[in-house]
Design a protein around this motif. Structure first.
Motif, PDB file in Angstrom:
ATOM      1  N   SER A  86      -9.165  -9.081  -1.778  1.00  0.00           N
ATOM      2  CA  SER A  86      -8.410  -8.731  -2.981  1.00  0.00           C
ATOM      3  C   SER A  86      -8.031  -9.980  -3.775  1.00  0.00           C
ATOM      4  N   ILE A 135      -4.815  -3.979  -7.047  1.00  0.00           N
ATOM      5  CA  ILE A 135      -5.519  -5.021  -6.297  1.00  0.00           C
ATOM      6  C   ILE A 135      -4.660  -6.288  -6.195  1.00  0.00           C
ATOM      7  N   VAL A 167       4.735   1.769  11.872  1.00  0.00           N
ATOM      8  CA  VAL A 167       3.433   1.924  11.216  1.00  0.00           C
ATOM      9  C   VAL A 167       2.347   1.089  11.911  1.00  0.00           C
ATOM     10  N   LYS A 193      10.390  -0.849   9.765  1.00  0.00           N
ATOM     11  CA  LYS A 193       9.651   0.406   9.936  1.00  0.00           C
ATOM     12  C   LYS A 193       8.152   0.110  10.052  1.00  0.00           C
ATOM     13  N   GLU A 195      -0.442   3.225 -18.279  1.00  0.00           N
ATOM     14  CA  GLU A 195      -1.051   4.425 -18.856  1.00  0.00           C
ATOM     15  C   GLU A 195      -0.440   4.751 -20.212  1.00  0.00           C
ATOM     16  N   ILE A 211       0.852  -1.201   0.000  1.00  0.00           N
ATOM     17  CA  ILE A 211       0.000   0.000   0.000  1.00  0.00           C
ATOM     18  C   ILE A 211       0.881   1.241   0.000  1.00  0.00           C
ATOM     19  N   ILE A 212       1.924   1.220   0.831  1.00  0.00           N
ATOM     20  CA  ILE A 212       2.770   2.399   0.978  1.00  0.00           C
ATOM     21  C   ILE A 212       3.646   2.625  -0.259  1.00  0.00           C
ATOM     22  N   ARG A 213       4.186   1.539  -0.807  1.00  0.00           N
ATOM     23  CA  ARG A 213       5.048   1.689  -1.983  1.00  0.00           C
ATOM     24  C   ARG A 213       4.260   1.877  -3.269  1.00  0.00           C
ATOM     25  N   GLY A 214       2.989   1.474  -3.221  1.00  0.00           N
ATOM     26  CA  GLY A 214       2.176   1.584  -4.421  1.00  0.00           C
ATOM     27  C   GLY A 214       1.814   0.224  -4.959  1.00  0.00           C
ATOM     28  N   THR A 215       0.547  -0.005  -5.187  1.00  0.00           N
ATOM     29  CA  THR A 215       0.095  -1.315  -5.633  1.00  0.00           C
ATOM     30  C   THR A 215      -1.289  -1.215  -6.247  1.00  0.00           C
ATOM     31  N   TRP A 226       1.851   1.572 -12.783  1.00  0.00           N
ATOM     32  CA  TRP A 226       0.695   2.287 -13.269  1.00  0.00           C
ATOM     33  C   TRP A 226       1.018   3.172 -14.481  1.00  0.00           C
ATOM     34  N   LEU A 272      -8.724  -7.559   3.953  1.00  0.00           N
ATOM     35  CA  LEU A 272      -8.532  -6.820   2.697  1.00  0.00           C
ATOM     36  C   LEU A 272      -7.722  -7.668   1.713  1.00  0.00           C
ATOM     37  N   LEU A 316      -6.949  -3.301 -19.318  1.00  0.00           N
ATOM     38  CA  LEU A 316      -5.736  -3.254 -18.511  1.00  0.00           C
ATOM     39  C   LEU A 316      -5.357  -4.650 -18.016  1.00  0.00           C
ATOM     40  N   LEU A 373      -2.389  -6.119  -3.328  1.00  0.00           N
ATOM     41  CA  LEU A 373      -3.092  -6.115  -2.042  1.00  0.00           C
ATOM     42  C   LEU A 373      -3.342  -7.532  -1.516  1.00  0.00           C
ATOM     43  N   PHE A 410      12.728  -1.500   5.553  1.00  0.00           N
ATOM     44  CA  PHE A 410      11.341  -1.110   5.308  1.00  0.00           C
ATOM     45  C   PHE A 410      10.380  -1.915   6.174  1.00  0.00           C
TER      46      PHE A 410
END
Lengths: 333, 333
Positions: A227, A145, A205, A200, A293, A139-143, A289, A223, A270, A148, A197
């Motif tokens: 997913s 579904i 977190v 942390k 695009e 989630i934090i680094r970017g993802t 992403w 979640l 996609l 997830l 990471f």
């Protein structure tokens, strides 16, 4: 419910084991994998299993040889076949992440042993905590579904099946059980994957989120589960669609009929592209992403060319051509 | 790119405005909504819009009347029609959340004015920061893909269309713009929605995540966007499926043919049930993962009965019957 019962439930829920199977257990010597080994001994009779224990010595820490000896001695005292290999990960490390290099070498070793012993299943000791931390990291680094989902109870790599029977058990539960059962293990320092990471996440977190929702672990685990369902369903639909729009394929290329994808829902498009790339390149790693695009953008053109990590995409004569840049795909997760 | 250009891009991307439309602007007097008002003045000519400004006075804070007067005077100086209403939210508050009560009364007011003025569109000043905070709140409190969408650029409630043209703009950008343009506004204290939780997110969670990923806002915004696509696609498929398996329906009930859902992918089944509940009950609020799990469980039975928040589910003679418990559905998001 006892820990053994809970593990049996997960095995049933995710269909992880059949009767009379041979299973390779990956044991680092840390608490999770030692608990897994002892839990397998408890359920061995129920499923009539044959067990082999494997250990990969990364040669990264000074305790590495101790860990190997610990697992070796443990297996000999339990009368379980033991196979190990030592590789100095640093020698194979080429500026990419050390953790990633270690993971690739480790999985290579697991697959090699599985092939040579003709065993199909490899059991790993990932816990619920690992799933939750992975979900948060993604989630934090970017993802999307797909990411997830976290870590899956069952995944297939190169014809082998990796299972994770502890996937629904919290680490704390495992430590309590080991203590109660008076089972000893090595201190959990092999856990150098994404160490900074992940630490942390674990130390900063998660405790902060726990203040906002004491139930945060179950929340994130759910979640991941929803997913997985979502991704599984979407992939099924996209797979059907891909087979309809393919115009040709080979060892490392795939051709899609542009006319046939015009009316697809953009999300489905996609997903179809994701599957097409997975077929050509083996995975979608290093694609994010923005790459997708830019693919969507060139679809509008009559003639175009796009250079993506490990992959070339070309638009020519109402065809979308995907070509892999790498001969062999080398990376697993 | 100027702020006006960026707003125009979002308007085009999400198809928020047509030419010659009448638009109600919801203006609290805080920076976001005041910026929205001035941005609409800049694009008014391009789209040939008619603007009406509305203000809901919650009577919750001592500055409430000042805020109302500020917006009223602003509109009169800009020669824009102004409508306001004051309601003491505390009088309507029945032990549920005060924020939720305020939101319901506020949206009721917007819809009432929209109906009486025969205007279809209502513009709200939610920013990118609101989306990101909402996504994080949902992740922490628990959500599925639907909730990960955060706040939508466009949503329909009771025949009216709510648009959010600032949805891709960061709050900081808005504050800078207001300063540069020398536009004054009221201090942002109307923002009492979920105040405690949202503040924790803004002041503790987001800064911590920003240390791990300086780009965290874009990352979470992208997750919201991909979740929207995903949800939109899934809903489209589930809608088709629901129409196939319906056996009857009425004002506040719906009957599903159990025989026809046996072979559905479990995820699709869940989505079809979600849509069926939305049709019967107006929404799926107060229903969570465990409720859906208990529905899946009784589907196996020949005869069963389940009491859910605002809803009864019955299994009888190969039929699944959903009945709403509330006469009117009163809640919007």
């Amino acid at each position: 419910v006892t820990l053994v019962e809970e593990v049996l439930e997960a095995i049933e829920r995710y269909n992880l084991l059949k009767r009379k199977e041979k299973v390779i257990l990956a044991v680092s010597g840390g608490p999770d994998s030692v608990a897994m080994l002892f839990l397998f001994l408890r359920i061995k009779e129920i499923f009539n299993l044959k067990l082999v224990c494997v250990h990969f010595n990364h040669g990264l820490r000074k305790e590495a040889d101790e860990d190997e000896k610990f697992v070796k001695d443990l297996c000999s005292s339990l009368d379980i076949k033991f196979v190990s290999e030592k590789k100095n990960v640093k020698e194979f490390f080429k500026g990419d992440s050390l953790e990633q290099t270690a993971r690739i070498l480790r999985y290579d070793f697991f697959l090699k042993i599985a092939n040579s012993l003709k065993i199909k299943k490899i059991s790993l000791a990932h816990t619920k905590d690992d799933v939750i931390e992975t979900v948060l990291m993604r989630i934090i680094r970017g993802t999307g579904i797909q990411g997830l989902r976290g870590i899956l109870p069952l995944s297939k790599i190169k014809g082998k099946i990796f299972i994770r029977p502890l996937i629904e058990i919290e680490k704390k539960r495992i430590l309590d059980w080991l203590k109660k059962e008076k089972i000893s293990y090595q201190i959990d320092t092999t856990n150098f994957e994404d160490k900074f990471f992940r630490n942390k996440i674990r130390l900063n977190v998660l405790p902060l989120l726990e203040k906002l929702n004491p139930n945060i672990k179950d929340t994130l685990f759910n979640l991941a589960r929803i997913s997985s369902w979502n991704h599984n369903f979407i992939t099924q639909i996209a797979q059907k669609e891909l087979s309809k729009i393919k115009r040709g394929e080979g060892e490392n290329f795939l051709i899609i009929d542009l006319e046939k994808i015009k009316d697809l829902h953009p999300f489905l498009l996609l997903q179809v592209l994701r599957l097409a790339i997975e077929e050509v390149k083996g995975n979608t790693r290093r694609l994010d992403w923005r790459h997708f695009e830019s693919i969507l953008k060139i679809l509008q053109k009559k003639r175009s060319y796009l250079n993506l990590p490990g992959l070339i995409i070309e638009i020519r004569e109402k065809k979308l051509i995907l070509k892999s840049l790498q001969g062999v795909n080398f990376r697993y997760l």
